[in-house]
Design an enzyme around this catalytic site. Structure first.
Site, PDB file in Angstrom:
ATOM      1  N   GLU A 189      16.067  -3.294 -21.287  1.00  0.00           N
ATOM      2  CA  GLU A 189      15.671  -1.899 -21.080  1.00  0.00           C
ATOM      3  C   GLU A 189      14.536  -1.519 -22.034  1.00  0.00           C
ATOM      4  O   GLU A 189      14.372  -2.128 -23.095  1.00  0.00           O
ATOM      5  CB  GLU A 189      16.913  -1.005 -21.293  1.00  0.00           C
ATOM      6  CG  GLU A 189      16.700   0.487 -21.167  1.00  0.00           C
ATOM      7  CD  GLU A 189      16.218   0.962 -19.789  1.00  0.00           C
ATOM      8  OE1 GLU A 189      15.185   0.456 -19.327  1.00  0.00           O
ATOM      9  OE2 GLU A 189      16.846   1.865 -19.221  1.00  0.00           O
ATOM     10  N   ASP A 190      13.771  -0.523 -21.644  1.00  0.00           N
ATOM     11  CA  ASP A 190      12.667  -0.084 -22.511  1.00  0.00           C
ATOM     12  C   ASP A 190      13.151   0.826 -23.634  1.00  0.00           C
ATOM     13  O   ASP A 190      12.781   0.656 -24.789  1.00  0.00           O
ATOM     14  CB  ASP A 190      11.551   0.592 -21.693  1.00  0.00           C
ATOM     15  CG  ASP A 190      12.044   1.752 -20.831  1.00  0.00           C
ATOM     16  OD1 ASP A 190      13.267   1.975 -20.736  1.00  0.00           O
ATOM     17  OD2 ASP A 190      11.194   2.448 -20.240  1.00  0.00           O
ATOM     18  N   ASP A 206      17.730   6.730 -24.563  1.00  0.00           N
ATOM     19  CA  ASP A 206      17.459   8.102 -25.005  1.00  0.00           C
ATOM     20  C   ASP A 206      18.794   8.862 -24.999  1.00  0.00           C
ATOM     21  O   ASP A 206      19.568   8.754 -25.952  1.00  0.00           O
ATOM     22  CB  ASP A 206      16.416   8.673 -24.035  1.00  0.00           C
ATOM     23  CG  ASP A 206      15.897  10.036 -24.411  1.00  0.00           C
ATOM     24  OD1 ASP A 206      15.824  10.333 -25.599  1.00  0.00           O
ATOM     25  OD2 ASP A 206      15.543  10.810 -23.511  1.00  0.00           O
ATOM     26  N   THR A 259      21.355   6.613 -18.482  1.00  0.00           N
ATOM     27  CA  THR A 259      20.909   5.561 -17.559  1.00  0.00           C
ATOM     28  C   THR A 259      21.717   4.288 -17.782  1.00  0.00           C
ATOM     29  O   THR A 259      22.269   3.713 -16.844  1.00  0.00           O
ATOM     30  CB  THR A 259      19.403   5.275 -17.760  1.00  0.00           C
ATOM     31  OG1 THR A 259      18.691   6.499 -17.622  1.00  0.00           O
ATOM     32  CG2 THR A 259      18.877   4.261 -16.764  1.00  0.00           C
ATOM     33  N   LYS A 278      16.598   5.800 -29.383  1.00  0.00           N
ATOM     34  CA  LYS A 278      16.442   7.138 -29.969  1.00  0.00           C
ATOM     35  C   LYS A 278      17.837   7.729 -30.151  1.00  0.00           C
ATOM     36  O   LYS A 278      18.256   8.588 -29.367  1.00  0.00           O
ATOM     37  CB  LYS A 278      15.667   8.040 -29.002  1.00  0.00           C
ATOM     38  CG  LYS A 278      14.175   7.915 -29.069  1.00  0.00           C
ATOM     39  CD  LYS A 278      13.491   9.144 -28.463  1.00  0.00           C
ATOM     40  CE  LYS A 278      13.192   8.971 -27.008  1.00  0.00           C
ATOM     41  NZ  LYS A 278      12.322  10.006 -26.424  1.00  0.00           N
ATOM     42  N   ASP A 306       5.694   5.091 -19.690  1.00  0.00           N
ATOM     43  CA  ASP A 306       4.630   5.903 -19.093  1.00  0.00           C
ATOM     44  C   ASP A 306       4.754   7.389 -19.409  1.00  0.00           C
ATOM     45  O   ASP A 306       5.779   7.854 -19.909  1.00  0.00           O
ATOM     46  CB  ASP A 306       4.686   5.771 -17.572  1.00  0.00           C
ATOM     47  CG  ASP A 306       5.857   6.547 -16.966  1.00  0.00           C
ATOM     48  OD1 ASP A 306       6.986   6.425 -17.505  1.00  0.00           O
ATOM     49  OD2 ASP A 306       5.650   7.281 -15.992  1.00  0.00           O
TER      50      ASP A 306
HETATM   51  P1  5GP Z   1      18.341   8.000 -20.856  1.00  0.00           P
HETATM   52  O1  5GP Z   1      19.123   7.910 -19.579  1.00  0.00           O
HETATM   53  O2  5GP Z   1      18.842   7.125 -21.956  1.00  0.00           O
HETATM   54  O3  5GP Z   1      18.182   9.438 -21.280  1.00  0.00           O
HETATM   55  O4  5GP Z   1      16.865   7.625 -20.517  1.00  0.00           O
HETATM   56  C1  5GP Z   1      16.436   6.392 -20.277  1.00  0.00           C
HETATM   57  C2  5GP Z   1      15.120   6.440 -19.522  1.00  0.00           C
HETATM   58  O5  5GP Z   1      14.372   7.650 -19.782  1.00  0.00           O
HETATM   59  C3  5GP Z   1      14.240   5.327 -20.013  1.00  0.00           C
HETATM   60  O6  5GP Z   1      14.472   4.142 -19.308  1.00  0.00           O
HETATM   61  C4  5GP Z   1      12.851   5.899 -19.795  1.00  0.00           C
HETATM   62  O7  5GP Z   1      12.431   5.637 -18.474  1.00  0.00           O
HETATM   63  C5  5GP Z   1      13.018   7.395 -19.973  1.00  0.00           C
HETATM   64  N1  5GP Z   1      12.636   7.818 -21.334  1.00  0.00           N
HETATM   65  C6  5GP Z   1      13.438   8.253 -22.319  1.00  0.00           C
HETATM   66  N2  5GP Z   1      12.743   8.536 -23.432  1.00  0.00           N
HETATM   67  C7  5GP Z   1      11.453   8.268 -23.145  1.00  0.00           C
HETATM   68  C8  5GP Z   1      10.239   8.321 -23.908  1.00  0.00           C
HETATM   69  O8  5GP Z   1      10.166   8.697 -25.091  1.00  0.00           O
HETATM   70  N3  5GP Z   1       9.110   7.941 -23.254  1.00  0.00           N
HETATM   71  C9  5GP Z   1       9.091   7.528 -21.955  1.00  0.00           C
HETATM   72  N4  5GP Z   1       7.933   7.184 -21.432  1.00  0.00           N
HETATM   73  N5  5GP Z   1      10.222   7.447 -21.218  1.00  0.00           N
HETATM   74  C10 5GP Z   1      11.385   7.814 -21.805  1.00  0.00           C
END
Ligand code: 5GP
Length: 186
Positions: free
Chosen positions: A107-108, A111, A115, A139, A167
């Site tokens: 995963e990238d 947050d 996801t 994060k 992105d």
């Molecule tokens: P989560 O479900 O953990 O909140 O979010 C995961 C997804 O949100 C990541 O795979 C990414 O696509 C997007 N995301 C969360 N934080 C960032 C960020 O700082 N920059 C970007 N470009 N995408 C983010």
């Protein structure tokens, strides 16, 4: 995000580099060794969560020495600009049965954690031999659900970041470094 109508407006949104290309290279090499140590020669299936992890996937798959197959899934976590709406949907699934595999999700960024909580729940229900998660960025201060990646290459503060696959409105994925996105320009 305001429309990008010049190279100047494009560049103005790259606030500052927070992780350099070299730092990423070094960390990917180290993570590859960690994965090798965990699996100790046992074959694995690396699963890239598109689109954000495609650059990381290309590098991490070449940093591991254990036999590895690769797979792709697409998950959309509806972002309006830089704010998540909290809805996660699998828009492209894996093309195979994973019940015989030691799966490593690539995963990238983690947050809120939503996801990966959803994706790991879905994949665990398919009974892989094992399931781990490697993420480029973490994060933890933004977490809304208790999710902990097995390997996180970098822990970052609550910045919206771009580059190395990440992105903003589909731009900046090709930057070779991670930068903070300049929200003041929007
Ligand atoms: P989560 O479900 O953990 O909140 O979010 C995961 C997804 O949100 C990541 O795979 C990414 O696509 C997007 N995301 C969360 N934080 C960032 C960020 O700082 N920059 C970007 N470009 N995408 C983010």
């Amino acid at each position: 995000m305001k429309e990008i109508n010049s190279i100047e407006s494009y560049n103005a949104k790259i606030k500052n580099v927070i992780i350099t290309e070299q730092e990423i290279k070094d960390a990917v090499k180290k993570a590859g060794k960690e994965i090798d140590a965990i699996y100790d020669g046992t074959p694995i299936l690396l699963v890239s969560i598109l689109k954000g992890s495609f650059v990381f996937m290309a590098d991490i798959c070449r940093a591991v020495s254990v036999p590895c197959e690769i797979g792709f899934m697409c998950a959309k976590s509806y972002y309006e600009g830089t704010v998540s709406s909290g809805v996660v949907r699998i828009t492209m699934d894996l093309d195979r049965d994973i019940s015989n595999y030691h799966v490593v999700i690539v995963e990238d960024i983690v947050d809120t954690g939503r996801t990966l909580t959803d994706i790991t729940t879905i994949l665990k229900a398919r009974s892989p031999r094992s399931l781990r998660v490697v993420t480029l960025l973490d994060k933890p201060s933004r977490r809304l659900v208790d999710f902990r990646p097995d390997i996180a290459l970098f822990t970052i503060p609550d910045y919206f970041v771009i580059g190395y696959g990440l992105d903003c409105a589909e731009y900046y994925r090709n930057l070779p470094y991670i930068a903070e996105y300049n929200q003041a320009e929007d």
